[in-house]
Design a protein around this motif. Structure first.
Motif, PDB file in Angstrom:
ATOM      1  N   ALA A  57       0.871  -1.178   0.000  1.00  0.00           N
ATOM      2  CA  ALA A  57       0.000   0.000   0.000  1.00  0.00           C
ATOM      3  C   ALA A  57       0.903   1.221   0.000  1.00  0.00           C
ATOM      4  O   ALA A  57       1.719   1.386   0.911  1.00  0.00           O
ATOM      5  N   PHE A  58       0.793   2.064  -1.020  1.00  0.00           N
ATOM      6  CA  PHE A  58       1.807   3.117  -1.133  1.00  0.00           C
ATOM      7  C   PHE A  58       1.358   4.277  -2.003  1.00  0.00           C
ATOM      8  O   PHE A  58       0.395   4.199  -2.747  1.00  0.00           O
ATOM      9  N   LEU A  59       2.137   5.340  -1.878  1.00  0.00           N
ATOM     10  CA  LEU A  59       2.035   6.521  -2.735  1.00  0.00           C
ATOM     11  C   LEU A  59       3.237   6.509  -3.665  1.00  0.00           C
ATOM     12  O   LEU A  59       4.364   6.288  -3.231  1.00  0.00           O
ATOM     13  N   ARG A  60       2.987   6.740  -4.939  1.00  0.00           N
ATOM     14  CA  ARG A  60       4.091   6.781  -5.907  1.00  0.00           C
ATOM     15  C   ARG A  60       4.173   8.165  -6.533  1.00  0.00           C
ATOM     16  O   ARG A  60       3.161   8.752  -6.910  1.00  0.00           O
ATOM     17  N   LEU A  61       5.389   8.676  -6.611  1.00  0.00           N
ATOM     18  CA  LEU A  61       5.648   9.957  -7.243  1.00  0.00           C
ATOM     19  C   LEU A  61       6.548   9.699  -8.441  1.00  0.00           C
ATOM     20  O   LEU A  61       7.604   9.069  -8.306  1.00  0.00           O
ATOM     21  N   ASN A  62       6.141  10.211  -9.596  1.00  0.00           N
ATOM     22  CA  ASN A  62       6.843   9.824 -10.819  1.00  0.00           C
ATOM     23  C   ASN A  62       7.040  11.004 -11.753  1.00  0.00           C
ATOM     24  O   ASN A  62       6.126  11.789 -11.982  1.00  0.00           O
ATOM     25  N   ILE A  63       8.276  11.125 -12.252  1.00  0.00           N
ATOM     26  CA  ILE A  63       8.576  12.006 -13.377  1.00  0.00           C
ATOM     27  C   ILE A  63       8.879  11.084 -14.551  1.00  0.00           C
ATOM     28  O   ILE A  63       9.922  10.413 -14.552  1.00  0.00           O
ATOM     29  N   PRO A  64       8.012  11.007 -15.569  1.00  0.00           N
ATOM     30  CA  PRO A  64       8.284  10.109 -16.694  1.00  0.00           C
ATOM     31  C   PRO A  64       9.648  10.382 -17.318  1.00  0.00           C
ATOM     32  O   PRO A  64      10.021  11.541 -17.527  1.00  0.00           O
ATOM     33  N   SER A  65      10.379   9.331 -17.585  1.00  0.00           N
ATOM     34  CA  SER A  65      11.769   9.409 -18.073  1.00  0.00           C
ATOM     35  C   SER A  65      12.690  10.063 -17.055  1.00  0.00           C
ATOM     36  O   SER A  65      13.819  10.436 -17.389  1.00  0.00           O
ATOM     37  N   GLY A  66      12.200  10.251 -15.830  1.00  0.00           N
ATOM     38  CA  GLY A  66      13.020  10.830 -14.767  1.00  0.00           C
ATOM     39  C   GLY A  66      12.990   9.961 -13.527  1.00  0.00           C
ATOM     40  O   GLY A  66      13.140   8.745 -13.602  1.00  0.00           O
ATOM     41  N   GLN A  67      12.730  10.576 -12.411  1.00  0.00           N
ATOM     42  CA  GLN A  67      12.844   9.899 -11.115  1.00  0.00           C
ATOM     43  C   GLN A  67      11.533   9.275 -10.670  1.00  0.00           C
ATOM     44  O   GLN A  67      10.460   9.824 -10.918  1.00  0.00           O
ATOM     45  N   ASP A  68      11.634   8.134 -10.031  1.00  0.00           N
ATOM     46  CA  ASP A  68      10.513   7.497  -9.339  1.00  0.00           C
ATOM     47  C   ASP A  68      10.815   7.485  -7.848  1.00  0.00           C
ATOM     48  O   ASP A  68      11.945   7.209  -7.436  1.00  0.00           O
ATOM     49  N   TYR A  69       9.821   7.798  -7.011  1.00  0.00           N
ATOM     50  CA  TYR A  69       9.906   7.569  -5.570  1.00  0.00           C
ATOM     51  C   TYR A  69       8.602   6.930  -5.142  1.00  0.00           C
ATOM     52  O   TYR A  69       7.532   7.199  -5.721  1.00  0.00           O
ATOM     53  N   CYS A  70       8.675   6.118  -4.112  1.00  0.00           N
ATOM     54  CA  CYS A  70       7.445   5.615  -3.515  1.00  0.00           C
ATOM     55  C   CYS A  70       7.605   5.626  -2.001  1.00  0.00           C
ATOM     56  O   CYS A  70       8.707   5.474  -1.463  1.00  0.00           O
ATOM     57  N   ILE A  71       6.515   5.868  -1.341  1.00  0.00           N
ATOM     58  CA  ILE A  71       6.466   5.860   0.126  1.00  0.00           C
ATOM     59  C   ILE A  71       5.282   4.988   0.524  1.00  0.00           C
ATOM     60  O   ILE A  71       4.153   5.271   0.140  1.00  0.00           O
ATOM     61  N   GLY A  72       5.558   3.933   1.238  1.00  0.00           N
ATOM     62  CA  GLY A  72       4.441   3.091   1.629  1.00  0.00           C
ATOM     63  C   GLY A  72       4.868   1.889   2.427  1.00  0.00           C
ATOM     64  O   GLY A  72       6.024   1.767   2.859  1.00  0.00           O
ATOM     65  N   ILE A  73       3.923   0.994   2.625  1.00  0.00           N
ATOM     66  CA  ILE A  73       4.163  -0.202   3.430  1.00  0.00           C
ATOM     67  C   ILE A  73       4.691  -1.315   2.539  1.00  0.00           C
ATOM     68  O   ILE A  73       4.051  -1.696   1.559  1.00  0.00           O
ATOM     69  N   ASP A  74       5.876  -1.820   2.895  1.00  0.00           N
ATOM     70  CA  ASP A  74       6.421  -2.980   2.200  1.00  0.00           C
ATOM     71  C   ASP A  74       5.839  -4.223   2.875  1.00  0.00           C
ATOM     72  O   ASP A  74       6.323  -4.669   3.909  1.00  0.00           O
ATOM     73  N   ASN A  75       4.825  -4.745   2.256  1.00  0.00           N
ATOM     74  CA  ASN A  75       4.076  -5.853   2.865  1.00  0.00           C
ATOM     75  C   ASN A  75       4.890  -7.143   2.903  1.00  0.00           C
ATOM     76  O   ASN A  75       4.515  -8.090   3.593  1.00  0.00           O
ATOM     77  N   VAL A  82       8.448   2.324   4.012  1.00  0.00           N
ATOM     78  CA  VAL A  82       9.658   2.404   3.197  1.00  0.00           C
ATOM     79  C   VAL A  82       9.613   3.611   2.280  1.00  0.00           C
ATOM     80  O   VAL A  82       8.583   3.899   1.667  1.00  0.00           O
ATOM     81  N   PHE A  83      10.724   4.329   2.219  1.00  0.00           N
ATOM     82  CA  PHE A  83      10.939   5.340   1.194  1.00  0.00           C
ATOM     83  C   PHE A  83      11.858   4.694   0.154  1.00  0.00           C
ATOM     84  O   PHE A  83      13.026   4.403   0.464  1.00  0.00           O
ATOM     85  N   GLY A  84      11.354   4.467  -1.045  1.00  0.00           N
ATOM     86  CA  GLY A  84      12.150   3.809  -2.072  1.00  0.00           C
ATOM     87  C   GLY A  84      12.281   4.659  -3.315  1.00  0.00           C
ATOM     88  O   GLY A  84      11.643   5.705  -3.441  1.00  0.00           O
ATOM     89  N   ASP A  85      13.110   4.193  -4.240  1.00  0.00           N
ATOM     90  CA  ASP A  85      13.344   4.948  -5.473  1.00  0.00           C
ATOM     91  C   ASP A  85      12.834   4.201  -6.696  1.00  0.00           C
ATOM     92  O   ASP A  85      13.376   4.339  -7.791  1.00  0.00           O
ATOM     93  N   ASP A  86      11.793   3.405  -6.506  1.00  0.00           N
ATOM     94  CA  ASP A  86      11.289   2.615  -7.621  1.00  0.00           C
ATOM     95  C   ASP A  86       9.763   2.696  -7.634  1.00  0.00           C
ATOM     96  O   ASP A  86       9.177   3.535  -6.966  1.00  0.00           O
ATOM     97  N   VAL A  87       9.141   1.800  -8.361  1.00  0.00           N
ATOM     98  CA  VAL A  87       7.704   1.915  -8.606  1.00  0.00           C
ATOM     99  C   VAL A  87       6.851   1.390  -7.452  1.00  0.00           C
ATOM    100  O   VAL A  87       5.649   1.630  -7.413  1.00  0.00           O
ATOM    101  N   ASN A  88       7.469   0.651  -6.531  1.00  0.00           N
ATOM    102  CA  ASN A  88       6.740   0.230  -5.330  1.00  0.00           C
ATOM    103  C   ASN A  88       7.745  -0.033  -4.212  1.00  0.00           C
ATOM    104  O   ASN A  88       8.950  -0.148  -4.455  1.00  0.00           O
ATOM    105  N   PRO A  89       7.287  -0.141  -2.975  1.00  0.00           N
ATOM    106  CA  PRO A  89       8.230  -0.264  -1.839  1.00  0.00           C
ATOM    107  C   PRO A  89       9.015  -1.567  -1.813  1.00  0.00           C
ATOM    108  O   PRO A  89      10.016  -1.658  -1.090  1.00  0.00           O
TER     109      PRO A  89
END
Lengths: 259, 263
Positions: A57-75, A82-89
């Protein structure tokens, strides 16, 4: 207007997206509560998965062709936030991890510790500046973010405030060795970590001298830190910086990005 | 569902809002995945900008006529840092936390300070008198993030804690005229505790070039909001009040106080 799967303000078994292409405008999905009389009148944005065997369960922040971040629960990992740098935690690099018990770790934050495994012999005594790690390379204990080299140089990866320190042990001083100092050098400023009468501080059993020092200092991205030890007045450079002694670390450096 | 511009569950070229006015209830915008059999059955809420030349992608928390916080990608800053600010988007307002580039995390408003003795503070002890640093001569500031430091004056140098928490407190001290000084006491004074950082005989271990003895003290201290912390030292038998806090020596800082809020 065509609506698909919309029933009682619920989209069943489908996604829902809000898109815009107009330049200089924001596209907004908002949740707003207009009541201002009751402290339970919350505005909530909820991501909820199917359960303990489901996905994240997470929030994803995305710049297409740029940076991805996600903040959420790594189930899949004890339900850490988890604060991650990809499409999901569950994928990519874990930048910051908050356990369900509240412990916070930052696995990519710059941090290092290293020690001298073997003696660095005859490096000072007659006033020669001995840089820790230069004559005999240091051994890394850890080097999170790879900002330290074993010749004793730490390079700041980002502008910030750093806590840096050292422990140092030396032997081989004669009675003439009454002047010693430790300098922690950074690109911005140098700090006199200790100055003392080396000979007077010798442990009478081991013949060793030990000290420690640390600084909290500002560094710009690319700035460096090295640590220097000087003993003066002796006839020659016969002072050794000590490596491991009966398995104990006697000389080493450490540091980390604080904020 | 009242739908305007909704086609195939997509709102094209418009905003979408969920509003409620009922007191005591919560208004919710939710993303729910009911499958509980697959680890890839995620529930995702996404904010996506148009691209690297577009705006920010972020989540905003707002109390009308109150506080704003924004958390997201500052697309206008090199490295696309993940940024928490106190304004309506990640590109404006004060940065509270930033992650990146290279994933380094900084807290630009967190309490942090580095003060040092620049011109020498002369004749402050040596005759058993206790001297609070900064009483006679203000310290200089390398940085004072969040402006929590008073560099000197009648009460000396001190930090006033902006918030209750644990603070890392450290200092480096060099005692001059140590060849004649038989005792040195060095304390960290906080509103809650006094920590004796050093208690030694400088005249048995001074550097014969400078007649100085130097050491460092590090201590984590607990401070409540508005609590203060300062440094004092007391040197004995130096032949009078002749001991100074040395200033810069060959561009090296010899006497300094450094502090930051840990947690």
């Amino acid at each position: 207007m065509v609506t698909q799967n919309n029933l009682n303000n619920t989209v069943i078994d489908n996604d829902f997206s809000i898109n815009r292409a107009t330049a200089s405008t924001s596209v907004i999905a908002s949740v707003a509560h207009s009541d201002n009389t009751n402290t339970s009148s919350n505005a909530e944005l909820l991501a909820e998965n199917g359960g303990a065997s489901g996905g994240d369960a997470f929030l994803r922040l995305n710049i297409p062709s740029g940076q991805d971040y996600c903040i959420g629960i790594d189930n899949t990992s004890s339900d850490s936030l988890v604060f991650g740098d990809d499409v999901n935690p569950s994928t990519g690099n874990n930048i910051m991890n908050i356990t369900s018990a509240g412990e916070i770790t930052r696995p990519l934050q710059s941090a290092f510790a290293a020690y001298l495994a073997t003696d660095d012999p005859n490096v000072t005594g007659a006033g020669t500046t001995a840089r820790i790690g230069l004559g005999t390379a240091l051994t890394e204990i850890f080097d999170q973010n790879s900002d330290f080299d074993t010749n004793g140089t730490f390079t700041a990866p980002i502008t910030g405030k750093y806590h840096l320190g050292l422990i140092l042990c030396a032997e081989g001083v004669t009675s003439a060795g009454t002047r010693s100092s430790v300098t922690m050098a950074t690109s911005n400023v140098n700090y006199l970590g200790e100055q003392t009468d080396f000979f007077a501080q010798l442990n009478s059993n081991s013949g060793l001298y030990s000290t420690c020092a640390s600084i909290f200092t500002d560094m710009d991205a690319g700035d460096t830190n090295t640590n220097n030890f000087i003993v003066s007045i002796m006839a020659g450079d016969t002072v050794d910086i000590k490596g491991l002694v009966t398995g104990k670390i006697k000389t080493g450096t450490w540091g980390y990005l604080v904020l | 569902m009242s739908s305007q511009n909704i086609i195939n569950n997509t709102v094209s070229d418009n905003d979408f809002s969920v509003n409620l006015a009922t007191a005591g209830s919560t208004v919710t915008l939710s993303s729910n995945q009911t499958d509980n059999s697959s680890a890839t059955s995620h529930a995702e809420i996404r904010a996506q900008a148009g691209g690297t030349s577009g705006g920010d992608a972020f989540l905003r928390f707002n109390i009308p006529s109150g506080q704003d916080y924004s958390f997201g990608i500052d697309n206008s800053t090199s490295g696309d840092p993940l940024t928490l600010t106190d304004d309506a988007d990640p590109s404006t307002g004060n940065i509270l936390m930033t992650i990146g580039p290279s994933y380094g995390q900084t807290l630009p408003l967190q309490c942090a300070a580095n003060s040092y003795v620049e011109p020498a503070d002369s004749n402050v002890t040596g005759d058993s008198s206790t001297y609070v640093w900064g009483t006679n001569t203000n310290l200089s500031s390398r940085f004072d993030q969040n402006s929590d430091i008073t560099q000197g004056g009648a009460s000396g140098w001190y930090i006033s804690a902006p918030i209750s928490g644990m603070y890392m407190f450290k200092s480096m001290v060099t005692c001059s005229a140590s060849n004649n000084s038989s005792n040195l006491l060095y304390d960290i004074l906080t509103s809650n505790n006094t920590f004796r950082g050093d208690d030694c005989a400088p005249n048995s271990q001074y550097n014969t070039s400078s007649n100085g003895y130097g050491t460092t003290v590090t201590q984590i201290v607990e401070l409540d909001a508005a609590d203060t912390a300062k440094i004092q030292y007391n040197v004995t038998n130096s032949g009078g009040k002749v001991v100074q806090l040395g200033g810069l020596s060959a561009t090296r800082i010899r006497n300094a106080i450094q502090v930051y809020l840990v947690c």
